[in-house]
Design an enzyme around this catalytic site. Structure first.
Site, mmCIF file in Angstrom:
data_model
loop_
_atom_site.group_PDB
_atom_site.id
_atom_site.type_symbol
_atom_site.label_atom_id
_atom_site.label_comp_id
_atom_site.label_asym_id
_atom_site.label_seq_id
_atom_site.Cartn_x
_atom_site.Cartn_y
_atom_site.Cartn_z
ATOM 1 N N ALA A 163 4.916 -50.776 16.611
ATOM 2 C CA ALA A 163 5.990 -51.381 17.400
ATOM 3 C C ALA A 163 6.785 -50.370 18.217
ATOM 4 C CB ALA A 163 6.920 -52.164 16.482
ATOM 5 N N CYS A 199 -2.796 -47.984 26.556
ATOM 6 C CA CYS A 199 -2.442 -47.728 27.959
ATOM 7 C C CYS A 199 -3.288 -46.546 28.432
ATOM 8 C CB CYS A 199 -0.951 -47.499 28.155
ATOM 9 S SG CYS A 199 -0.259 -46.124 27.236
ATOM 10 N N GLY A 254 9.670 -51.069 20.699
ATOM 11 C CA GLY A 254 9.764 -52.530 20.666
ATOM 12 C C GLY A 254 9.455 -53.265 21.966
ATOM 13 N N GLY A 255 8.891 -52.579 22.955
ATOM 14 C CA GLY A 255 8.582 -53.253 24.224
ATOM 15 C C GLY A 255 7.712 -54.489 24.035
ATOM 16 N N ASP A 267 -0.623 -51.948 19.416
ATOM 17 C CA ASP A 267 -0.380 -51.232 20.681
ATOM 18 C C ASP A 267 -0.648 -49.765 20.336
ATOM 19 O OD1 ASP A 267 0.389 -50.650 23.241
ATOM 20 O OD2 ASP A 267 2.534 -50.798 22.850
ATOM 21 N N ASP A 304 10.758 -50.572 8.047
ATOM 22 C CA ASP A 304 10.891 -49.118 8.053
ATOM 23 C C ASP A 304 9.837 -48.514 7.121
ATOM 24 O OD1 ASP A 304 11.588 -46.512 7.498
ATOM 25 O OD2 ASP A 304 13.735 -46.911 7.607
HETATM 26 C C1 LIG Z 1 1.843 -46.920 22.399
HETATM 27 S S1 LIG Z 1 3.036 -46.492 21.222
HETATM 28 C C2 LIG Z 1 3.848 -48.025 20.917
HETATM 29 C C3 LIG Z 1 4.727 -48.539 22.032
HETATM 30 C C4 LIG Z 1 5.461 -49.824 21.694
HETATM 31 N N1 LIG Z 1 4.607 -50.828 21.104
HETATM 32 C C5 LIG Z 1 6.165 -50.426 22.890
HETATM 33 O O1 LIG Z 1 5.673 -51.422 23.474
HETATM 34 O O2 LIG Z 1 7.246 -49.923 23.248
HETATM 35 C C6 LIG Z 1 2.068 -46.256 19.782
HETATM 36 C C7 LIG Z 1 2.832 -46.167 18.490
HETATM 37 O O3 LIG Z 1 1.888 -46.077 17.410
HETATM 38 C C8 LIG Z 1 2.528 -45.407 16.358
HETATM 39 N N2 LIG Z 1 1.505 -44.979 15.378
HETATM 40 C C9 LIG Z 1 0.690 -43.910 15.412
HETATM 41 N N3 LIG Z 1 -0.097 -43.868 14.317
HETATM 42 C C10 LIG Z 1 0.220 -44.943 13.566
HETATM 43 C C11 LIG Z 1 -0.242 -45.467 12.317
HETATM 44 N N4 LIG Z 1 -1.197 -44.856 11.600
HETATM 45 N N5 LIG Z 1 0.318 -46.614 11.871
HETATM 46 C C12 LIG Z 1 1.270 -47.251 12.576
HETATM 47 N N6 LIG Z 1 1.755 -46.794 13.750
HETATM 48 C C13 LIG Z 1 1.236 -45.669 14.247
HETATM 49 C C14 LIG Z 1 3.256 -44.282 17.057
HETATM 50 O O4 LIG Z 1 4.314 -43.794 16.262
HETATM 51 C C15 LIG Z 1 3.741 -44.954 18.347
HETATM 52 O O5 LIG Z 1 5.061 -45.386 18.229
#
Ligand SMILES: C[S@@+](CC[C@H](N)C(=O)[O-])C[C@H]1O[C@@H](n2cnc3c(N)ncnc32)[C@H](O)[C@@H]1O
Length: 430
Positions: free
Chosen positions: A240, A360, A243-244, A307, A288
């Site tokens: 998340a 992305c 949160g976008g 995402d 959390d």
């Molecule tokens: C592309 S960003 C998310 C952007 C967000 N969804 C938005 O729309 O603003 C990818 C996210 O995946 C998280 N991430 C990386 N490895 C992860 C894991 N094993 N489990 C859960 N989240 C993870 C990162 O911390 C990061 O915040």
């Protein structure tokens, strides 16, 4: 400040970024702090010069036969911004704060550059080591796709349908030349302007403060819709972050049902609380990772949205410095992360539920290949066609041009006018 002083500042900032590896936003902010006399128009012009130099770094180097930050900035001003060598020389003469005047050699290089047409990775402004992947993704269109990723991005807004509607907002935002987006029913766009022009600060708008809209690229809005999240559903947004996508999913669900917003890095989740409040979203529980596990959600979600962490090659228009910082090691780390995220997140999908995987990035390794390997590892999942879902949820909208055999879709700036986004939709066999 006049243009000469702005050129000088841009060279200083780009040198900081390239030789001391400082993040570009930080280098620009520090320059502003130590040059308080510079007005906001100056800062914008300097930032635009630096960002445009980074966007076209490889093609400028090839055309100018020089790798220096100075030539990249002079080339941006004379060539990309079309001021020509006369305009450049005039800027030097009119300002005592201008950099050292251009030498004869520099002027000849800038003049000759007009007739030099680079090829391949340099023409596309793509790092050479990624050129093969680009060609794999786009074939003959690889150059055009790279060039589109080297343009300036528009400002895209998503109307928060929980609080407002597009017609009302378009009226409120008419003073910034906002118009309805071409593809999404809830999108608003402010097109990018060239040269030293400033883009509006949309966060200062009343509508932003009141949660009537969010800043979100149109591609990001479109892939959120492919989740087909419905009121009353149980949804896990597994990555998340800020949160976008969570906010977009909550709006699709009309604030009804339950979204669990999780991220492995709790700091990334920090902004979500204020954003949820501002948007009037009360259907989200933030999970959390330090204090909760997701055990109780196993096998129970109607939709798990991933995402995924990725290289961000699709958002190079907005973060051109990341293009040149990306390394083979970073790509291979992201590939590992994606495998871990897919294998972990899929456990939460109920039989018959959906798993949506989004990046992305435009690289096949992070997209098509990753989903092919996941489906081979996890026989209880099968692919659905994202293209068919696109046609259902966006009947009026043009279809993506890049669709693989499974129906996964890839959006790009060249074909859709959005950032680069990939989306695949799967279901857990019932
Ligand atoms: C592309 S960003 C998310 C952007 C967000 N969804 C938005 O729309 O603003 C990818 C996210 O995946 C998280 N991430 C990386 N490895 C992860 C894991 N094993 N489990 C859960 N989240 C993870 C990162 O911390 C990061 O915040």
């Amino acid at each position: 400040m006049k243009d000469g002083g702005r050129l000088s500042a841009a060279i200083e900032v780009l040198t900081e970024v390239e030789t001391r590896h400082r993040p570009v936003q930080m280098a620009l902010r520090d320059w502003g702090t130590s040059h308080r006399f510079a007005g906001s128009g100056d800062r914008t012009a300097i930032g635009n010069l630096v960002f445009d130099a980074l966007r076209h770094r490889a093609s400028l180097s090839a055309r100018l036969s020089s790798d220096t930050p100075r030539m990249a900035v002079l080339g941006t001003y004379a060539l990309t911004w079309r001021n020509g060598t006369e305009g450049l020389q005039a800027a030097f003469e009119a300002d005592s704060h201008a950099p050292e005047p251009a030498t004869e050699d520099e002027i000849s290089a800038l003049t000759a550059a007009a007739d030099i047409v680079p090829e391949g990775a340099a023409a596309a402004d793509v790092p050479a080591w990624l050129w093969e992947s680009f060609q794999g993704a786009f074939g003959e269109k690889a150059e055009a796709e790279g060039q589109a990723l080297a343009t300036r991005a528009p400002i895209d807004l998503r109307v928060n349908t929980l609080k407002s509607d597009r017609e009302k907002l378009l009226k409120k935002l008419s003073h910034i030349n906002a118009s309805a987006s071409a593809l999404t029913p809830t999108g608003i766009r402010v097109v990018a302007k060239p040269g030293a022009a400033r883009m509006p600060h949309v966060q200062a708008e009343e509508g932003y403060q009141k949660g009537w809209f969010e800043l979100q690229d149109e591609g990001s809005q479109l892939v959120s819709l492919l989740g087909q999240a419905k009121p009353g559903q149980q949804v896990l947004d597994f990555c998340a972050g800020g949160g976008g996508k969570t906010l977009a999913l909550a709006a699709s669900m009309g604030n009804k049902g339950q979204i669990f917003a999780y991220d492995a890095e709790r700091l990334r989740l920090a902004p979500i609380h204020d954003r949820l409040k501002r948007a009037g979203v009360h259907s989200v529980q933030v999970k959390d990772p330090a204090t909760t596990d997701l055990k109780e959600l196993e096998g129970a979600m109607d939709l798990v949205f991933i995402d995924a962490p990725c290289t961000g090659t699709g958002v190079w228009r907005r973060r051109p410095d990341s293009k040149w910082k990306l390394s083979e090691k970073a790509l291979s780390d992201r590939l590992e992360d994606q495998i871990a995220v897919l294998d972990r997140a899929c456990k939460y999908v109920r039989p018959g539920g959906r798993l949506v995987y989004v990046t992305c990035s435009v690289l096949p390794q992070e997209n098509t290949d990753q989903i092919t390997a996941f489906l081979e590892r996890n026989s209880e999942f099968e692919a659905l066609s994202a293209l068919e879902i696109w046609k259902q949820v966006l009947p009026e909208c043009k279809e993506p041009e890049y669709v693989n055999e499974r129906g996964d879709v890839l959006l790009t700036p060249a074909t859709m006018g959005t950032d680069g986004f990939f989306a695949a939709v799967m279901t857990r066999k019932a």
